[in-house]
Structure formats: C-alpha cells, structure tokens
Scaffold this motif. Structure first.
Motif, PDB file in Angstrom:
ATOM      1  N   THR A  31       0.873  -1.210   0.012  1.00 26.40           N
ATOM      2  CA  THR A  31      -0.004   0.021   0.109  1.00 26.40           C
ATOM      3  C   THR A  31       0.817   1.173  -0.008  1.00 26.40           C
ATOM      4  O   THR A  31       0.259   2.576   0.089  1.00 26.40           O
ATOM      5  CB  THR A  31      -1.049   0.098   1.386  1.00 26.40           C
ATOM      6  N   GLY A  32       2.162   1.017  -0.079  1.00 24.94           N
ATOM      7  CA  GLY A  32       3.018   2.317  -0.344  1.00 24.94           C
ATOM      8  C   GLY A  32       3.658   2.779   0.927  1.00 24.94           C
ATOM      9  O   GLY A  32       4.173   3.869   1.113  1.00 24.94           O
ATOM     10  N   LYS A  33       3.736   1.930   1.890  1.00 24.55           N
ATOM     11  CA  LYS A  33       4.304   2.475   3.132  1.00 24.55           C
ATOM     12  C   LYS A  33       5.771   2.758   3.308  1.00 24.55           C
ATOM     13  O   LYS A  33       6.212   3.977   3.531  1.00 24.55           O
ATOM     14  CB  LYS A  33       4.218   1.358   4.449  1.00 24.55           C
ATOM     15  N   THR A  34       6.471   1.859   2.330  1.00 26.05           N
ATOM     16  CA  THR A  34       8.015   1.975   2.166  1.00 26.05           C
ATOM     17  C   THR A  34       8.183   3.168   1.417  1.00 26.05           C
ATOM     18  O   THR A  34       9.079   4.028   1.461  1.00 26.05           O
ATOM     19  CB  THR A  34       8.496   0.619   1.744  1.00 26.05           C
ATOM     20  N   THR A  35       7.412   3.318   0.254  1.00 24.25           N
ATOM     21  CA  THR A  35       7.626   4.314  -0.638  1.00 24.25           C
ATOM     22  C   THR A  35       7.427   5.588   0.003  1.00 24.25           C
ATOM     23  O   THR A  35       8.280   6.642  -0.391  1.00 24.25           O
ATOM     24  CB  THR A  35       6.424   4.147  -1.821  1.00 24.25           C
ATOM     25  N   LEU A  36       6.367   5.685   0.860  1.00 19.85           N
ATOM     26  CA  LEU A  36       5.936   7.091   1.415  1.00 19.85           C
ATOM     27  C   LEU A  36       7.252   7.407   2.414  1.00 19.85           C
ATOM     28  O   LEU A  36       7.436   8.798   2.589  1.00 19.85           O
ATOM     29  CB  LEU A  36       4.686   6.984   2.051  1.00 19.85           C
ATOM     30  N   GLU A 217      -2.306   8.539  -5.896  1.00 21.10           N
ATOM     31  CA  GLU A 217      -1.842   7.323  -7.106  1.00 21.10           C
ATOM     32  C   GLU A 217      -0.261   7.197  -6.758  1.00 21.10           C
ATOM     33  O   GLU A 217       0.550   7.857  -6.629  1.00 21.10           O
ATOM     34  CB  GLU A 217      -1.916   8.354  -8.400  1.00 21.10           C
ATOM     35  N   MET A 218      -0.044   5.821  -7.001  1.00 29.36           N
ATOM     36  CA  MET A 218       1.394   5.287  -7.228  1.00 29.36           C
ATOM     37  C   MET A 218       1.685   5.175  -8.358  1.00 29.36           C
ATOM     38  O   MET A 218       1.064   4.684  -9.444  1.00 29.36           O
ATOM     39  CB  MET A 218       0.991   3.671  -6.537  1.00 29.36           C
ATOM     40  N   GLY A 219       2.939   5.723  -8.459  1.00 31.73           N
ATOM     41  CA  GLY A 219       3.417   5.794  -9.771  1.00 31.73           C
ATOM     42  C   GLY A 219       5.012   5.441  -9.730  1.00 31.73           C
ATOM     43  O   GLY A 219       5.666   5.251  -8.918  1.00 31.73           O
ATOM     44  N   GLU A 220       5.498   5.795 -11.102  1.00 33.02           N
ATOM     45  CA  GLU A 220       7.025   5.440 -11.079  1.00 33.02           C
ATOM     46  C   GLU A 220       7.854   6.347 -10.268  1.00 33.02           C
ATOM     47  O   GLU A 220       8.674   5.742  -9.608  1.00 33.02           O
ATOM     48  CB  GLU A 220       7.389   5.820 -12.706  1.00 33.02           C
ATOM     49  N   SER A 221       7.369   7.624 -10.137  1.00 36.14           N
ATOM     50  CA  SER A 221       8.616   8.425  -9.216  1.00 36.14           C
ATOM     51  C   SER A 221       7.555   8.485  -7.714  1.00 36.14           C
ATOM     52  O   SER A 221       8.362   9.329  -6.989  1.00 36.14           O
ATOM     53  CB  SER A 221       8.460   9.898  -9.779  1.00 36.14           C
ATOM     54  N   GLY A 222       6.780   7.548  -7.491  1.00 37.46           N
ATOM     55  CA  GLY A 222       6.388   7.504  -5.844  1.00 37.46           C
ATOM     56  C   GLY A 222       5.079   7.758  -5.803  1.00 37.46           C
ATOM     57  O   GLY A 222       4.312   7.367  -6.882  1.00 37.46           O
ATOM     58  N   ILE A 223       4.729   8.442  -4.893  1.00 36.97           N
ATOM     59  CA  ILE A 223       3.098   8.451  -4.375  1.00 36.97           C
ATOM     60  C   ILE A 223       2.682   9.995  -4.467  1.00 36.97           C
ATOM     61  O   ILE A 223       3.181  10.661  -4.089  1.00 36.97           O
ATOM     62  CB  ILE A 223       2.713   7.988  -3.153  1.00 36.97           C
TER      63      ILE A 223
END
Ligand code: ATP
Ligand code: MG
Length: 224
Positions: A31-36, A217-223
């Motif tokens: 769900t994007g925790k690490t990305t964030l 929105e989750m994308g190539e360069s992040g959220i």
C-alpha cells in the motif's frame, strides 16, 4: 516540517511531518508505506539533513530510491544512513544507541517496519510475548523521547493484522495499542479496486481534527 511529497497529506499536516513528533503509517502489503517513507527521506535530504533509515523488513531497494530521488539521487544517497537489523535483539541494540547515532545533522528517523522483527520473535517464542511487548513499548518510548530531545521527526511503519469482531473483519496495526499510544499522527493506507490508487485515512492528527480521507496515485516516481 518534512514534506511527505503528497500534497493532500502535507496540506492536512500543515506542511508535512513535524520535527519532535512520531508519525505512524500502517496498512496492508503493497500500500506504499515504504515508498512514502522513502519520499520523506528524500525530502529531508533535499533540505540537506540526514535520515537514519532502519530497514527491519529487509525491503529497502536502491532502485526504488533512485526513481523517487530522480535527479537528486547522488546528494540524497549520501544523506541516508541505512541500518539493517537481522533480528529483534539487533533492533533493540540500535534503539539503545540511537541517541549516539542521531547527531545534529539528522532530521528524520524511519523504522520500516517497527514490528516485523518483533512479530517474528513472538512467533518463535510465544511464551515471551509479554516481555517482548514491553520491549517494543520501551523502544517506542525511546523514539518519542529522541524525537523531542534531538529535534527529529520519527516515522514508523507497521503492517496489519485482521481483527474479527462478530459480523465484520477490520485491520489494525500489529501491537496496535503500543504503536497508537505513542503516535502523534496516524495514517492508514488502504487498497482500492484500482492497484494504482491508495486510500489514505488520516486517523489522528496534531490539530485533533476529524479523520480525513484522500486518494493517492502510485506511480514511477512515487506516490502523489
Ligand atoms: N516503479 C514503479 N512504478 C509504479 N509502481 C511501483 C514502482 N515500484 C513499486 N511500485 C509499486 O509500489 C507498491 C509497493 O509499495 P511499497 O513497497 O512502498 O509498499 P509497502 O506498503 O511498503 O509494502 P510491504 O507491506 O510489502 O512492505 C506496489 O504496489 C508496486 O506495484
Ligand atoms: Mg514496505
């Protein structure tokens, strides 16, 4: 303030994550925790401050960091200090020395995820659950203290466990009482039918406002 890079979340938080406080981001896998968390480390580095990034999950990807940091990768990479504890005892050792590691150029501590090594140890030694839970609580207390004394922002992530309550199933962070007690800001990340869209619910915020929801929105360069 350290911006998360998500406009909606930053606006609600009044600019981003506050130095001196603890933010909890929890949610299911992917769900994007690490990305964030990486976005926060990148934004911290862009202000020329260091991040101590504890990768307790062993999921830190340099490739993903370079996508998020884009043209700033060289600068950003030098300002992120990565630690990879292998078990809960090693995580405890790092926590005990945190005040020595986090010198004055640091503005952010990330623990991704705070309870994964704890859960592994509980599964291995269920009879020690009470002591382990107490140790996790002590670690959270250390983090909250260091956030204030060293003037850094602390970001912790957590996976979830299902809670069965009569007729419906909900999810909560692992060791929910401990984590929610110490967090000043709580963000829940939820899946939607569209794998590129994440629902973020700000469950607790410093202004004490009602829970707020936004879609990311989750994308190539992040959220975004
Ligand atoms: N280059 C990329 N472009 C688009 N989406 C990507 C890219 N790299 C990763 N993703 C997406 O990011 C999501 C994973 O995000 P992330 O690892 O931040 O989740 P997480 O919540 O930390 O997961 P976990 O609980 O497994 O640690 C996946 O849905 C993946 O499809
Ligand atoms: Mg992750």
């Amino acid at each position: 303030m350290i911006p998360t890079g998500c406009k909606a979340i930053d606006e609600i938080l009044g600019g981003g994550m506050r130095v001196g406080g603890v933010t909890l981001i929890y949610g299911e896998a992917e769900t994007g925790k690490t990305t964030l968390a990486m976005q926060c480390a990148v934004n911290c580095a862009r202000q020329s401050f260091k991040t101590l990034f504890m990768d307790s999950d062993g999921s830190f990807s340099v490739r993903r960091l370079s996508q998020i940091a884009s043209g700033y990768f060289e600068k950003v990479a030098q300002l992120i200090i990565l630690m990879k504890p292998n078990n809960f005892s090693e995580q405890t050792l790092v926590m005990d020395r945190l005040a020595d590691y986090v010198t004055k150029n640091f503005r952010l501590i990330v623990i991704d995820t705070i309870a994964s090594l704890y859960s592994a140890k509980v599964a291995e030694a269920p009879r020690e659950t009470f002591e382990l839970n107490r140790e996790l609580n002590r670690q959270m207390a250390c983090l909250a203290q260091i956030a204030k004394t060293q003037k850094v922002a602390v970001l912790i992530t957590s996976q979830v466990r299902s809670v069965f309550d009569k007729s419906y199933v909900s999810v909560e962070p692992v060791a929910t009482r401990v984590l929610k007690f110490w967090a000043d800001v709580i963000i829940a990340m939820k899946c939607t039918e569209n794998p590129r869209v994440i629902k973020a619910v700000l469950e607790k915020n410093p202004k004490g406002a009602k829970p707020l929801t936004c879609y990311l929105e989750m994308g190539e360069s992040g959220i975004r």
